[in-house]
Design a protein around this motif. Structure first.
Motif, PDB file in Angstrom:
ATOM      1  N   LEU A   1       0.142  11.142   0.290  1.00  0.00           N
ATOM      2  CA  LEU A   1       0.686   9.851   0.517  1.00  0.00           C
ATOM      3  C   LEU A   1       1.286   9.529   1.866  1.00  0.00           C
ATOM      4  O   LEU A   1       1.238   8.497   2.382  1.00  0.00           O
ATOM      5  CB  LEU A   1       1.242   9.176  -0.971  1.00  0.00           C
ATOM      6  CG  LEU A   1       0.213   8.967  -2.085  1.00  0.00           C
ATOM      7  CD1 LEU A   1       1.116   8.813  -3.327  1.00  0.00           C
ATOM      8  CD2 LEU A   1      -0.444   8.028  -1.871  1.00  0.00           C
TER       9      LEU A   1
ATOM     10  N   THR B   1       1.110  17.036  -8.134  1.00  0.00           N
ATOM     11  CA  THR B   1       2.216  15.822  -8.012  1.00  0.00           C
ATOM     12  C   THR B   1       2.743  15.986  -6.521  1.00  0.00           C
ATOM     13  O   THR B   1       2.765  15.017  -5.924  1.00  0.00           O
ATOM     14  CB  THR B   1       3.130  15.791  -9.005  1.00  0.00           C
ATOM     15  OG1 THR B   1       2.313  15.458 -10.380  1.00  0.00           O
ATOM     16  CG2 THR B   1       3.801  14.241  -8.846  1.00  0.00           C
TER      17      THR B   1
ATOM     18  N   HIS C   1       2.275   5.640  -4.472  1.00  0.00           N
ATOM     19  CA  HIS C   1       0.883   5.437  -4.631  1.00  0.00           C
ATOM     20  C   HIS C   1       0.884   4.009  -4.705  1.00  0.00           C
ATOM     21  O   HIS C   1      -0.213   3.459  -4.160  1.00  0.00           O
ATOM     22  CB  HIS C   1       0.587   5.984  -6.247  1.00  0.00           C
ATOM     23  CG  HIS C   1      -0.455   5.364  -6.643  1.00  0.00           C
ATOM     24  ND1 HIS C   1      -1.920   6.010  -6.390  1.00  0.00           N
ATOM     25  CD2 HIS C   1      -0.978   4.228  -7.553  1.00  0.00           C
ATOM     26  CE1 HIS C   1      -2.598   5.010  -7.027  1.00  0.00           C
ATOM     27  NE2 HIS C   1      -2.180   4.100  -8.005  1.00  0.00           N
TER      28      HIS C   1
ATOM     29  N   THR D   1       6.702   9.256  -6.853  1.00  0.00           N
ATOM     30  CA  THR D   1       5.251   9.530  -6.221  1.00  0.00           C
ATOM     31  C   THR D   1       4.378   8.289  -6.829  1.00  0.00           C
ATOM     32  O   THR D   1       3.540   7.736  -5.912  1.00  0.00           O
ATOM     33  CB  THR D   1       4.589  10.721  -6.879  1.00  0.00           C
ATOM     34  OG1 THR D   1       5.601  11.957  -6.651  1.00  0.00           O
ATOM     35  CG2 THR D   1       3.252  10.985  -6.254  1.00  0.00           C
ATOM     36  N   CYS D   2       4.744   7.837  -8.015  1.00  0.00           N
ATOM     37  CA  CYS D   2       4.012   6.620  -8.313  1.00  0.00           C
ATOM     38  C   CYS D   2       4.321   5.406  -7.514  1.00  0.00           C
ATOM     39  O   CYS D   2       3.422   4.431  -7.291  1.00  0.00           O
ATOM     40  CB  CYS D   2       4.204   6.181  -9.727  1.00  0.00           C
ATOM     41  SG  CYS D   2       3.392   7.652 -11.076  1.00  0.00           S
TER      42      CYS D   2
ATOM     43  N   PRO E   1      -1.392   7.240 -12.268  1.00  0.00           N
ATOM     44  CA  PRO E   1      -1.883   8.225 -11.222  1.00  0.00           C
ATOM     45  C   PRO E   1      -1.689   9.592 -11.460  1.00  0.00           C
ATOM     46  O   PRO E   1      -2.507  10.488 -10.939  1.00  0.00           O
ATOM     47  CB  PRO E   1      -0.988   7.762  -9.949  1.00  0.00           C
ATOM     48  CG  PRO E   1      -0.629   6.407 -10.220  1.00  0.00           C
ATOM     49  CD  PRO E   1      -0.350   6.204 -11.855  1.00  0.00           C
TER      50      PRO E   1
ATOM     51  N   SER F   1       1.103   2.186  -1.256  1.00  0.00           N
ATOM     52  CA  SER F   1      -0.025   2.490  -0.214  1.00  0.00           C
ATOM     53  C   SER F   1      -1.337   1.594  -0.700  1.00  0.00           C
ATOM     54  O   SER F   1      -2.330   1.540   0.091  1.00  0.00           O
ATOM     55  CB  SER F   1      -0.355   3.936  -0.446  1.00  0.00           C
ATOM     56  OG  SER F   1      -1.124   4.210  -1.852  1.00  0.00           O
ATOM     57  N   ARG F   2      -1.111   0.854  -1.899  1.00  0.00           N
ATOM     58  CA  ARG F   2      -2.349   0.213  -2.525  1.00  0.00           C
ATOM     59  C   ARG F   2      -2.413  -1.269  -2.435  1.00  0.00           C
ATOM     60  O   ARG F   2      -3.046  -2.098  -2.384  1.00  0.00           O
ATOM     61  CB  ARG F   2      -2.882   0.522  -3.976  1.00  0.00           C
ATOM     62  CG  ARG F   2      -3.340   1.941  -3.982  1.00  0.00           C
ATOM     63  CD  ARG F   2      -3.656   2.438  -5.446  1.00  0.00           C
ATOM     64  NE  ARG F   2      -4.404   3.453  -5.335  1.00  0.00           N
ATOM     65  CZ  ARG F   2      -5.522   3.629  -5.940  1.00  0.00           C
ATOM     66  NH1 ARG F   2      -6.049   2.474  -6.630  1.00  0.00           N
ATOM     67  NH2 ARG F   2      -6.263   4.664  -6.150  1.00  0.00           N
TER      68      ARG F   2
ATOM     69  N   LEU G   1       0.283  15.378  -3.970  1.00  0.00           N
ATOM     70  CA  LEU G   1      -0.191  13.961  -4.029  1.00  0.00           C
ATOM     71  C   LEU G   1       1.148  13.078  -3.128  1.00  0.00           C
ATOM     72  O   LEU G   1       0.494  12.468  -2.447  1.00  0.00           O
ATOM     73  CB  LEU G   1      -0.127  13.323  -5.233  1.00  0.00           C
ATOM     74  CG  LEU G   1      -0.454  11.833  -5.440  1.00  0.00           C
ATOM     75  CD1 LEU G   1      -1.882  11.398  -4.720  1.00  0.00           C
ATOM     76  CD2 LEU G   1      -0.357  11.289  -6.613  1.00  0.00           C
TER      77      LEU G   1
END
Length: 245
Positions: free
Chosen positions: A181, A174, A21, A17-18, A165, A24-25, A177
């Motif tokens: 995402l 989580t 994240h 998941t991180c 995050p 996506s950034r 999230l």
């Protein structure tokens, strides 16, 4: 402006998941893992499958993925008498901490990650530590991460940002999230695809069990990591059901 990141990526639900994240950034994202002779070393194989599936199912993210690093930390296993590095039952210690706590693990992980980030010119270090759904590990606390950010930035004379995050969300959030995402990735059906990827390919079970398939993924179903992941998944599914109704 930050454009590059290094993700501590074990191949579990949280680190995947991180990774999503970060992808996506940031424009360039590298990954790092550590072999400390953990009982659940199967995660080191699972993480490679997760990376391959992200590249296949999310090509825009895959284009941002850079080098993957695996460091040998056998010394951590040698100095740790814990249920993650020894064949012992899971239990609480006299200190009140579970014996899954590996003293100094995250501090060492962050120090080595910063050294790699320094060498690779990466600005942000992303880790899945969390105060909300954790077992009391002192090296997962927000204060610890803030202190590490300051110490590493001073010690390496380079301003690092440590991003967490998941710090203030529980396991159900989580899962949500990851769905959000994936939905924002530009891939049709990306939210469900990322959730399914996490279920099928990530590894969390402390016993390294990949033979039992649960609704939330593979694992023994009884170790602390499995129980936490199962409760979070059940709450996530229940929340999705209530929204759809």
């Amino acid at each position: 402006m930050h454009t590059t990141a290094l993700v501590l990526f074990s191949g579990g639900q949280d680190s995947t998941t991180c990774l999503a994240h970060a992808l996506s950034r940031y424009e360039r994202v590298e990954t790092i893992a550590f072999d400390y002779r953990q009982r659940h070393s199967v995660e080191l194989d699972a993480r490679l499958k997760v990376l391959a599936e992200i590249k296949r199912q999310f090509p825009q993210w895959g284009a941002k993925l850079g080098e993957d690093h695996l460091l040998d930390l056998a010394v951590l296993g040698e100095v740790s008498e814990t249920s993650l590095t020894r064949d012992t039952a899971f239990e609480l210690e006299a200190s009140g901490l579970p014996n899954t706590f590996v003293p100094g693990r995250n501090l060492l992980f962050m120090t080595l990650a910063a050294a790699v980030a320094y060498r690779r010119g990466l600005q942000v270090i992303v880790t899945g530590v969390c105060e909300t759904d954790y077992s009391g590990y002192p090296d997962c606390r927000d204060d610890t991460m803030k202190a590490m950010q300051l110490a590493l930035s001073l010690g390496l004379d380079k301003r690092f940002l440590i991003e967490t995050p998941l710090m203030w969300i529980d396991k159900a959030a989580t899962w949500k999230l990851a769905q959000d995402l994936g939905d924002a990735s530009g891939v049709a059906g990306g939210g469900q695809a990322l959730v399914d990827l996490i279920v099928e390919h990530t590894h969390t079970c402390y016993l390294g069990d990949r033979s039992h398939r649960q609704a939330w993924g593979y694992g023994c179903g009884t170790c602390p990591a499995c129980e936490l992941r199962a409760r979070g998944h059940a709450a996530y599914v229940a929340g999705c059901s209530s929204v759809s109704v």
